[in-house]
Design an enzyme around this catalytic site. Sequence first.
Site: not given
Ligand code: AGP
Length: 618
Positions: A499, A518, A613, A495, A74, A502, A100-101, A27, A2
């Site tokens: 991408k 295999h 984020k 990686e 969130w 997500e 938040n939390g 976020r 949040c």
């Molecule tokens: C990657 O595109 C994502 N946004 C997510 O996996 C991110 O890398 C992960 O949550 C780690 O975040 P940080 O680098 O802020 O620790």
Amino acid sequence: MCSIIAYKGYRDAAPLIVRGLSMMEYRGYDSVGLATVHNSRLVVRKGVGNVGHVNARLNLDGMYGSVGIGHTRWATHGVVNDINAHPHVSCDGRVAVVHNGIVENHVELRSMLTTRGHIFRSETDSEVIAHLLEYLPTPVVYDGNSISKALLDLTSMLSGSYSFVALVHDGTLVGARNHEPLIIGLGNPRKGRDGMLFADECFIASDVLAFIGHTDKAVFLADGEAFIVREAQKGLSIEVYDRHGKVAKDVTQVAWEFADIDKGRFAHYTIKEIHEQRDTISRAFSIEGSRVHEVVRTLLASRRIVVTGSGSSYHAALMAKHLLSRICMVGCDVVVASEFLYSMDTHYVDDDSNCDHGVGPVLLAVSQSGETADVLDAVRMARSKGFRILSLVNSPLSTLARESDLFLSINAGPEIGVAATKSFTAQVALLYRICMEMAKAMGRSTMEIDIGNPSMHVGSILEGEEHIASTAERIKDASSVYIIAKGIHHVIALEGALKLKELAYVHAEAIHAGELKHGPLALIDGKSVVIALNPMDQTYRDMLTSVHEVKSRGAYIIGISDAESSLYDTILAIPGVEPLLYPLYEVIPLQLLAYHMALKRDCNPDYPRNLAKSVTVK
Ligand code: AGP
């Protein structure tokens, strides 16, 4: 995760709060709300949707008052609906709270408060804070001692990771933080004779981004600290307390230029940040030397190196393993942060922590936000086992930076898009620099690599963006995308797959090319889309053999390479660079492909569904 923002000062609070919430929407959000005080009355408006939608529906920025609190939720506890949106209000209507939390003991607190006649309206854990502020023996009133005592009594009753801000009907703002960021932005801050802090206006937020356009002067609350902001003869007084009493806080100048935070000519933050890699790769690689040398000395003196991270930062951690081995002939373990608790054998680690030379075991934590709960948990566990903590962060003022013995900033500037793009290549660039400095310190100067001209190399890839967008059009309906690679390039395949998942919500899988026969080859048919990461290095010839395997099963082949081949149905070109540097550049076509597939599939690239984020909750 949040987002919280509060404002008190001489301006209308609501528009500033709504703007601040928009700046933090990356976020995560599923509902939005505001509370302001006008004529000593609390007014609350809240609902499901993003900031723009809820503002349009409820006219949030039209609310009256020069003090207020705002929140984007969130959901962690309680479904997404208007009632569960924040702010939450006490029974007597005198206090509104945004949080938040997670309040881990919310069930016990709720039942204790209910037996004392409190009536709960929502299913959330957060609402207990509003009722506790009302219930406490020393209610939230003016007197400094009672309000600070009330706050500290309250925080002693809460367990879990939280930050909250409460708006009292008299216009006072109070709050506290414990393992969730909370920063106080100050307009025209000054200190009184007794060290008291005063300001003309005050922002309290989860992220500097929420108020950086108004002030770059900030106070960073530490875990266990509580604050009070209220009217004073000289404007506003800002008091900070911890369980020992009043705390003198320094005002920090926040570095990031406001200009970095605007989309400028780009449609989305994500594509802006992909383009910013022209500059951010060099910036990360060429950070000032002294701190790098300190990190190198620590790594060289360590008996055991463990690298950790989550998501893209975990992939950067995997890159560290390859680079330490290839450039320095040094081994390390890589553990994904969310598995740290389970995979770290305490007996094995305890043996290390008794080592009688050097600095013992070292944990290198990689995190863009520096607030990822899994990473912070891993760091705290490692520290309890005697590890020294090094970290690579993009936020030098983050919790991870503060909890590290040494940290380096990747210096990538604010990354607003949820998908990590420039932060990933900046992390990798800085890892190259660390490994090269380590190799030099070890006398392995043969491994000195010239980073060349990243801006030119990135620029040449960006020139192919139109072709990448048309390739995205060609594969936009694919149900799965397979990325095959060998050696260090498999990390980039991981990686790239992340991408695609997500940003475009398409299933994507990284496969070691040599493993196709295999098993995975059974998946390949005439509808398959296969991306081959195949730069002209030691993997090139073997990769062509693997490409043949999938080609002969009818797959559509996208080559990512600096060399043409008739085997590819299309090629996303990368520049010819020093072989060890290919991973820095071959990830960029994958970022662009995922971004453009998102657009073709009507996905919002900046705010992917279900994601935030920085995942500050477990
Ligand atoms: C990657 O595109 C994502 N946004 C997510 O996996 C991110 O890398 C992960 O949550 C780690 O975040 P940080 O680098 O802020 O620790």
